[in-house]
Design a protein around this motif. Structure first.
Motif, mmCIF file in Angstrom:
data_model
loop_
_atom_site.group_PDB
_atom_site.id
_atom_site.type_symbol
_atom_site.label_atom_id
_atom_site.label_comp_id
_atom_site.label_asym_id
_atom_site.label_seq_id
_atom_site.Cartn_x
_atom_site.Cartn_y
_atom_site.Cartn_z
ATOM 1 N N LYS A 164 0.838 -1.200 0.000
ATOM 2 C CA LYS A 164 0.000 0.000 0.000
ATOM 3 C C LYS A 164 0.880 1.259 0.000
ATOM 4 C CE LYS A 164 -4.274 -1.590 0.186
ATOM 5 N NZ LYS A 164 -5.360 -1.204 1.032
ATOM 6 N N THR A 165 1.996 1.174 0.707
ATOM 7 C CA THR A 165 2.905 2.326 0.752
ATOM 8 C C THR A 165 3.439 2.632 -0.645
ATOM 9 O OG1 THR A 165 3.544 1.561 2.944
ATOM 10 C CG2 THR A 165 4.924 3.260 1.950
ATOM 11 N N LEU A 215 0.829 4.379 -2.601
ATOM 12 C CA LEU A 215 0.775 5.806 -2.245
ATOM 13 C C LEU A 215 1.927 6.565 -2.909
ATOM 14 C CD1 LEU A 215 -0.277 8.201 -0.537
ATOM 15 C CD2 LEU A 215 1.132 7.356 1.354
ATOM 16 N N THR A 230 2.141 4.858 6.069
ATOM 17 C CA THR A 230 0.829 4.230 6.017
ATOM 18 C C THR A 230 0.699 3.339 7.249
ATOM 19 O OG1 THR A 230 1.489 2.214 4.817
ATOM 20 C CG2 THR A 230 0.945 4.148 3.491
ATOM 21 N N SER A 283 -4.210 2.589 5.579
ATOM 22 C CA SER A 283 -4.046 1.758 4.373
ATOM 23 C C SER A 283 -5.361 1.470 3.651
ATOM 24 C CB SER A 283 -3.336 0.454 4.730
ATOM 25 O OG SER A 283 -4.026 -0.204 5.763
ATOM 26 N N ILE A 308 -6.098 3.575 0.646
ATOM 27 C CA ILE A 308 -5.222 3.520 -0.533
ATOM 28 C C ILE A 308 -5.689 2.384 -1.431
ATOM 29 C CG2 ILE A 308 -2.854 3.208 -1.343
ATOM 30 C CD1 ILE A 308 -1.975 4.060 1.532
#
Ligand SMILES: Cc1cc2nc3c(=O)[nH]c(=O)nc-3n(C[C@H](O)[C@H](O)[C@H](O)COP(=O)(O)O)c2cc1C
Length: 205
Positions: A16-17, A20, A108, A142, A145
């Motif tokens: 997820k990071t 982003l 996140t 998270s 996202i």
């Protein structure tokens, strides 16, 4: 145009990071900046853990950070702070690695409970590398996202998208100001070379 490096400190595939950071990179690209990713999970674990800065891939990542005009640092929150993966890489960078480079930190997390990891964890870490300008940064939960699919780029839930975009826009403004001031300094330096008296035996400086 600035050269911006995005450091991704998640150990996970389908991170997820990273989604982003991809969202941030796309927007910076639209503003005319050149972006480049360093995914720390692709660096070799042995040299990372033994602090081997001469390993080829690690040396190349260090060079990429050194050559950047600005850096976006993204990490998931693990056990209330940034990941160990980020820490072992930061330990391999020189003390002034972020000197003169605007930095945008983003985290996140699974819930907003650890939002303060941004101010009490990640920002102090980045300050040790001489970062002169660390943006306010953002903590994004998270579930807000939405990663890339075969047909769509990564996106941010509309409840927080404006806030994330504001952070990117502020960062872009800082890059623009920095680029202008660098141009002025370079111009002044070039002018002083042209106008400086040339030292000769008759004209000692
Ligand atoms: C080992 C581990 C520890 C975690 N610890 C926290 C935590 O302390 N606080 C939190 O908000 N989320 C925590 N999470 C959730 C992650 O921060 C969250 O799912 C994050 O968005 C994952 O990012 P990634 O997909 O880029 O790896 C943890 C997840 C893992 C796997």
């Amino acid at each position: 145009m600035s050269r911006v490096v995005l450091l991704s400190a998640s150990p996970s595939e389908g991170s997820k990071t990273e989604a982003l950071l991809e969202f941030i990179a796309r927007r910076l690209g639209q503003y005319g900046h050149r972006t480049e990713f360093i995914k720390l999970r692709h660096l070799p674990a042995g040299p990372l853990l033994s602090g081997d800065a001469n390993d080829g891939l690690i040396a190349s990542a260090r060079d990429t950070v050194a050559a950047a005009d600005a850096v976006v640092v993204g990490s998931p929150v693990f056990k209330a702070t940034y990941t160990g993966l980020l820490k072992v890489f930061i330990d391999l960078l020189p003390m002034d690695a972020l000197h003169g480079k605007p930095v945008l930190p983003v985290l996140t997390g699974g819930s907003p409970a650890h939002v303060l990891a941004l101010d009490y964890g990640l920002k102090p870490l980045l300050a040790t590398l001489g970062a002169s300008s660390i943006g306010r940064g953002r903590f994004v939960v998270s579930s807000n996202i939405l990663p890339t699919t075969d047909t769509t780029p990564p996106s941010i839930d509309e409840s927080v998208e404006r806030d994330v975009v504001d952070a990117i826009d502020q960062f872009d403004s800082e890059l623009t100001v920095r680029a202008r001031s660098c141009t002025h300094v370079e111009a002044a330096a070039a002018e002083s070379l042209i106008t400086a008296p040339i030292a000769t035996d008759r004209n000692p400086s």
